[in-house]
Design a protein around this motif. Structure first.
Motif, PDB file in Angstrom:
ATOM      1  N   SER A   9     -20.703  36.978 -23.471  1.00 57.20           N
ATOM      2  CA  SER A   9     -21.844  36.340 -24.124  1.00 57.20           C
ATOM      3  C   SER A   9     -22.167  34.976 -23.510  1.00 57.20           C
ATOM      4  N   TYR A  10     -21.178  34.370 -22.852  1.00 55.44           N
ATOM      5  CA  TYR A  10     -21.343  33.038 -22.261  1.00 55.44           C
ATOM      6  C   TYR A  10     -21.597  33.127 -20.744  1.00 55.44           C
ATOM      7  N   GLU A  11     -22.126  34.260 -20.281  1.00 57.58           N
ATOM      8  CA  GLU A  11     -22.296  34.482 -18.843  1.00 57.58           C
ATOM      9  C   GLU A  11     -23.171  33.415 -18.196  1.00 57.58           C
ATOM     10  N   HIS A  12     -24.205  32.956 -18.874  1.00 57.83           N
ATOM     11  CA  HIS A  12     -25.078  31.930 -18.286  1.00 57.83           C
ATOM     12  C   HIS A  12     -24.277  30.666 -17.985  1.00 57.83           C
ATOM     13  N   ALA A  17     -21.015  27.219 -14.105  1.00 61.67           N
ATOM     14  CA  ALA A  17     -19.741  26.634 -13.685  1.00 61.67           C
ATOM     15  C   ALA A  17     -19.331  27.129 -12.302  1.00 61.67           C
ATOM     16  N   LEU A  18     -19.755  28.341 -11.941  1.00 63.88           N
ATOM     17  CA  LEU A  18     -19.437  28.917 -10.637  1.00 63.88           C
ATOM     18  C   LEU A  18     -20.229  28.275  -9.501  1.00 63.88           C
ATOM     19  N   GLN A  19     -21.367  27.693  -9.815  1.00 62.53           N
ATOM     20  CA  GLN A  19     -22.299  27.214  -8.801  1.00 62.53           C
ATOM     21  C   GLN A  19     -21.660  26.287  -7.758  1.00 62.53           C
ATOM     22  N   ASP A 124     -14.529  22.794 -16.739  1.00 62.68           N
ATOM     23  CA  ASP A 124     -15.034  22.966 -18.102  1.00 62.68           C
ATOM     24  C   ASP A 124     -14.404  24.149 -18.827  1.00 62.68           C
ATOM     25  N   GLY A 125     -13.451  24.832 -18.167  1.00 63.14           N
ATOM     26  CA  GLY A 125     -12.746  25.936 -18.796  1.00 63.14           C
ATOM     27  C   GLY A 125     -13.339  27.302 -18.537  1.00 63.14           C
ATOM     28  N   MET A 126     -14.508  27.362 -17.892  1.00 64.28           N
ATOM     29  CA  MET A 126     -15.132  28.645 -17.621  1.00 64.28           C
ATOM     30  C   MET A 126     -14.405  29.361 -16.472  1.00 64.28           C
TER      31      MET A 126
END
Length: 237
Positions: A9-12, A17-19, A124-126
């Motif tokens: 649900s938090y994919e966005h 965070a991956l960017q 950020d934990g992602m």
């Protein structure tokens, strides 16, 4: 996507965070290849990977023992499952009990028997990727091996951050090499000695063989902690 359970649900937020790590999107990063080569040796497994799980695919930026696929569809990789979990995602016997959240074809095609992956997280934990070890036969990680994989995942997280920061400071990688090469080679020498001593034992079940194995894991954990400290000490831009 055929397996929608892979998309949290938090994919966005996860993709945001991956960017910063997209600079690592080209397979075959030398430093990561060296790192996963050590990881495979520590676990005595033929395959180890550092992956980034992107929107539609999984890219292996560190890869040893798996030359056939450096980028796979997200729904074909168990790394897509590992990023959903806080703890280690472990599949002890892939042939008998495949992961039902991903397409089993790739694992079957590569004749994979075992998978264990720990999510790698941004500050950020992602979860942005994984560190995983893979065998071609069924097996189970011991409690000590699980602790080692988690500690090595912390090392991998630091490598990700430093390699991403290298875009701003190309001198980071030589500085990093200078800090880690000596302790790495010292530990690998001790690990090789312990492995040779263990081979002299008539069986892996003897008391001496178990003692050598415990010493090997203790040395591997010491190496993981040493690398983590050295990586944290590297100045960042």
């Amino acid at each position: 996507m055929q397996y929608p359970e892979l998309i949290p649900s938090y994919e966005h937020q996860r993709l945001a965070a991956l960017q910063p790590y997209q600079v690592l999107g080209t397979p075959g990063q030398a430093l990561f290849n060296d790192f996963v080569g050590v990881v495979a040796k520590l676990f005595d497994m033929p395959i180890a990977l550092v992956s980034l799980v992107r929107a539609a695919d999984v890219v292996f930026i560190g890869n040893t023992g798996l030359p056939e696929a450096l980028v796979v569809d997200r729904e074909d990789s168990m790394c897509s499952v590992a990023i959903l979990n806080d703890d280690i995602s472990q599949f002890p016997d892939i042939a008998a009990e495949p992961c039902n959240l991903v397409n089993p074809y790739v694992a079957q095609h590569l004749q994979l028997g075992f998978y264990a992956g720990q999510a790698l997280r941004a500050p950020d934990g992602m979860a942005v990727g994984t560190l995983c070890v893979i065998d071609r036969r069924p097996r189970q990680l011991s409690a000590m091996e699980q602790a080692l994989l988690k500690e090595l995942a912390q090392v991998a997280q630091e490598l990700l951050r430093l390699q991403a920061a290298q875009a701003a400071d190309p001198a980071l990688t030589p500085a990093l090499r200078a800090r880690i090469d000596v302790p790495l080679q010292q530990s690998l020498t001790r690990l090789n000695t312990l492995a040779e001593l263990r081979q002299w034992e008539p069986s892996a079940d003897t008391e001496e063989a178990r003692r050598y194995n415990d010493s090997r894991l203790e040395e591997a954990r010491y190496l993981a902690l040493t690398l983590f400290r050295e990586l944290q000490a590297v100045p960042r831009p």
